[in-house]
Design a protein around this motif. Structure first.
Motif, PDB file in Angstrom:
ATOM      1  N   SER A   1       0.817  -1.211   0.000  1.00 23.66           N
ATOM      2  CA  SER A   1       0.000   0.000   0.000  1.00 23.66           C
ATOM      3  C   SER A   1       0.854   1.265   0.000  1.00 23.66           C
ATOM      4  N   SER A   2       2.070   1.190   0.568  1.00 28.18           N
ATOM      5  CA  SER A   2       2.929   2.373   0.588  1.00 28.18           C
ATOM      6  C   SER A   2       3.382   2.747  -0.819  1.00 28.18           C
ATOM      7  N   ARG A   3       3.560   1.759  -1.673  1.00 25.59           N
ATOM      8  CA  ARG A   3       3.970   2.049  -3.049  1.00 25.59           C
ATOM      9  C   ARG A   3       2.842   2.741  -3.821  1.00 25.59           C
ATOM     10  N   GLU A   4       1.624   2.479  -3.417  1.00 20.15           N
ATOM     11  CA  GLU A   4       0.491   3.161  -4.038  1.00 20.15           C
ATOM     12  C   GLU A   4       0.290   4.550  -3.434  1.00 20.15           C
ATOM     13  N   LEU A   5       0.578   4.700  -2.143  1.00 17.82           N
ATOM     14  CA  LEU A   5       0.340   5.970  -1.465  1.00 17.82           C
ATOM     15  C   LEU A   5       1.353   7.038  -1.866  1.00 17.82           C
ATOM     16  N   PHE A   6       2.641   6.694  -1.907  1.00 15.11           N
ATOM     17  CA  PHE A   6       3.678   7.674  -2.214  1.00 15.11           C
ATOM     18  C   PHE A   6       3.942   7.683  -3.718  1.00 15.11           C
ATOM     19  N   VAL A   7       3.648   8.827  -4.342  1.00 15.50           N
ATOM     20  CA  VAL A   7       3.828   8.929  -5.788  1.00 15.50           C
ATOM     21  C   VAL A   7       5.297   8.731  -6.147  1.00 15.50           C
ATOM     22  N   GLU A   8       6.192   9.372  -5.408  1.00 12.87           N
ATOM     23  CA  GLU A   8       7.637   9.157  -5.615  1.00 12.87           C
ATOM     24  C   GLU A   8       8.128   8.184  -4.544  1.00 12.87           C
TER      25      GLU A   8
ATOM     26  N   LYS B   1       5.921  16.255  -0.282  1.00 13.12           N
ATOM     27  CA  LYS B   1       5.591  14.884  -0.638  1.00 13.12           C
ATOM     28  C   LYS B   1       4.291  14.874  -1.441  1.00 13.12           C
ATOM     29  N   ARG B   2       4.278  14.040  -2.472  1.00 13.22           N
ATOM     30  CA  ARG B   2       3.062  13.832  -3.259  1.00 13.22           C
ATOM     31  C   ARG B   2       2.474  12.479  -2.877  1.00 13.22           C
TER      32      ARG B   2
ATOM     33  N   GLY C   1      -7.868  11.209  -3.453  1.00 12.78           N
ATOM     34  CA  GLY C   1      -7.054  11.418  -4.636  1.00 12.78           C
ATOM     35  C   GLY C   1      -5.658  11.935  -4.323  1.00 12.78           C
ATOM     36  N   GLU C   2      -5.085  12.650  -5.280  1.00 11.03           N
ATOM     37  CA  GLU C   2      -3.696  13.083  -5.160  1.00 11.03           C
ATOM     38  C   GLU C   2      -3.574  14.374  -4.370  1.00 11.03           C
ATOM     39  N   LEU C   3      -2.577  14.411  -3.486  1.00 15.86           N
ATOM     40  CA  LEU C   3      -2.301  15.589  -2.674  1.00 15.86           C
ATOM     41  C   LEU C   3      -0.820  15.939  -2.780  1.00 15.86           C
ATOM     42  N   THR C   4      -0.523  17.213  -2.734  1.00 12.76           N
ATOM     43  CA  THR C   4       0.846  17.695  -2.614  1.00 12.76           C
ATOM     44  C   THR C   4       0.947  18.432  -1.285  1.00 12.76           C
ATOM     45  N   LEU C   5       1.738  17.891  -0.363  1.00 11.36           N
ATOM     46  CA  LEU C   5       1.813  18.413   0.997  1.00 11.36           C
ATOM     47  C   LEU C   5       3.244  18.778   1.349  1.00 11.36           C
ATOM     48  N   CYS C   6       3.392  19.832   2.121  1.00 14.63           N
ATOM     49  CA  CYS C   6       4.691  20.235   2.655  1.00 14.63           C
ATOM     50  C   CYS C   6       4.840  19.658   4.061  1.00 14.63           C
ATOM     51  N   TYR C   7       6.035  19.186   4.381  1.00 12.31           N
ATOM     52  CA  TYR C   7       6.258  18.673   5.730  1.00 12.31           C
ATOM     53  C   TYR C   7       7.377  19.454   6.415  1.00 12.31           C
ATOM     54  N   GLU C   8       7.271  19.541   7.729  1.00 16.62           N
ATOM     55  CA  GLU C   8       8.264  20.189   8.582  1.00 16.62           C
ATOM     56  C   GLU C   8       8.592  19.248   9.728  1.00 16.62           C
TER      57      GLU C   8
ATOM     58  N   GLU D   1      -0.926  24.030   0.772  1.00 13.14           N
ATOM     59  CA  GLU D   1      -1.010  25.458   0.453  1.00 13.14           C
ATOM     60  C   GLU D   1      -2.463  25.910   0.584  1.00 13.14           C
ATOM     61  N   PRO D   2      -2.710  26.999   1.313  1.00 13.68           N
ATOM     62  CA  PRO D   2      -4.094  27.461   1.503  1.00 13.68           C
ATOM     63  C   PRO D   2      -4.809  27.687   0.175  1.00 13.68           C
ATOM     64  N   GLY D   3      -6.051  27.222   0.110  1.00 12.08           N
ATOM     65  CA  GLY D   3      -6.860  27.404  -1.090  1.00 12.08           C
ATOM     66  C   GLY D   3      -6.571  26.443  -2.221  1.00 12.08           C
ATOM     67  N   SER D   4      -5.631  25.551  -2.027  1.00 14.80           N
ATOM     68  CA  SER D   4      -5.261  24.605  -3.083  1.00 14.80           C
ATOM     69  C   SER D   4      -6.171  23.390  -3.074  1.00 14.80           C
ATOM     70  N   PRO D   5      -6.201  22.632  -4.177  1.00 12.74           N
ATOM     71  CA  PRO D   5      -6.965  21.373  -4.184  1.00 12.74           C
ATOM     72  C   PRO D   5      -6.520  20.414  -3.076  1.00 12.74           C
TER      73      PRO D   5
END
Length: 307
Positions: free
Chosen positions: A179-186, A242-243, A250-257, A275-279
């Motif tokens: 499942s991790s290979r499906e979850l992490f795009v890269e 991370k994507r 669906g697909e998300l692009t998230l920043c991590y700290e 990012e605020p207001g993003s999909p």
């Protein structure tokens, strides 16, 4: 003549061998550099070893060939910080790689504890995680163990609460769960990051039997892990993007700290945000709502069983 011994397997006696780790790490970093990268003549096309020869590296670092050879053979007990710094500069090591080299060369001076403490989350920190209802957050410790998390992190990455304690580990999930290979795009980038964190951990806690057991298990079960472990790449977890490809939103692009916890430097708080207001922000909001509905449904079911 440079000899290239084979990569040593993980120790079977409950710990990793710092001498072998030091030797393999130095050889792997030396193999990355070419003479022309540092202004040295290449002495023709035919070279017996990839990268720099020992004598070339010793010349660049300002130490004798015999001295460097002893160090690369794992004998770093009496090496000074100044010499390690010179070798780190010659090898063009990053700050994390320099720290890793120091931990391997002088393990007794840099060992934090003889017996690592049980990794536990303070109740106040769990309350903080729980209050972050719109931000996925978790605390990760040694060996990439998950020590605590909030509801949204579990909804985003998987139902961690349903896993046995030993399985709540990023390395096991990334390399042993499809499942991790499906979850992490890269996925390859995520996998390389996880191994580099484990390598950094091994430099600080070579005598941790659980770490040795984890490395041994993954080496046996995952060809990808064996390949990445042999690269000897190290880094500290920091920040980035991370994507993800989530089955519900669906697909998300998230920043991590990443935030080191001052009370226990083995623990780090990791947060994700969009990012605020993003999909991706809308997808996180939907996921948070879904998680709340699931929590309410679970509570209602438990109440019904009690009645």
């Amino acid at each position: 003549m440079d000899e290239q011994p084979p990569e040593q397997p993980p120790a079977a006696d409950g710990k990793l061998d710092p001498r072998a780790e030091l030797s393999e790490f130095l050889r792997s970093r030396r193999a990355r550099l070419k003479p022309e990268d540092i202004g040295l003549p290449s002495y023709g096309r035919h070279r017996r070893v990839p990268g720099l020869r020992r004598e070339e590296l010793a010349q660049l670092a300002g130490v004798s060939v015999a001295y460097y050879t002893r160090l690369e053979q794992g004998n770093g007990r009496n090496v000074s910080a100044e010499v390690l710094g010179a070798i780190a500069r010659a090898l063009r090591l990053t700050d994390a790689e320099h720290a890793h080299l120091t931990h391997l060369a002088k393990p007794r001076q840099h060992r934090r504890r003889r017996t690592p403490r049980t990794q536990q989350l303070r109740p106040a920190l769990q309350q903080l995680l729980d209050s972050m209802d719109s931000v996925p957050g978790y605390v990760v410790g040694r060996r990439t163990d998950l020590v605590g998390w909030n509801r949204l992190a579990s909804a985003l990455f998987g139902e961690w609460g349903s896993l046995p304690g030993q399985e709540r580990n990023w390395a096991r999930m990334v390399f042993l769960s499809e499942s991790s290979r499906e979850l992490f795009v890269e996925w390859e980038t995520k996998a390389a990051d996880i191994v580099s964190y484990l390598r950094m951990d091994a430099g600080c806690h070579a005598d941790d039997p659980k770490l040795s057991a984890l490395v041994g298990e993954l080496s046996v079960k995952s060809e990808d892990f064996r390949r990445l472990w042999a690269a000897h790449d190290v880094q500290e977890k920091g920040y980035g993007t991370k994507r993800l490809r989530h089955p519900l939103v669906g697909e998300l692009t998230l920043c991590y700290e990443t935030f080191k916890l001052p009370a226990d430097e083995d623990l780090s708080l990791v947060t994700y945000h969009a990012e605020p207001g993003s999909p991706s922000a809308e997808a996180l909001r939907l996921l948070a709502s879904w998680g709340e509905d699931a929590t309410r449904a679970g509570s209602a079911s438990r109440e019904a069983r009690r009645d």
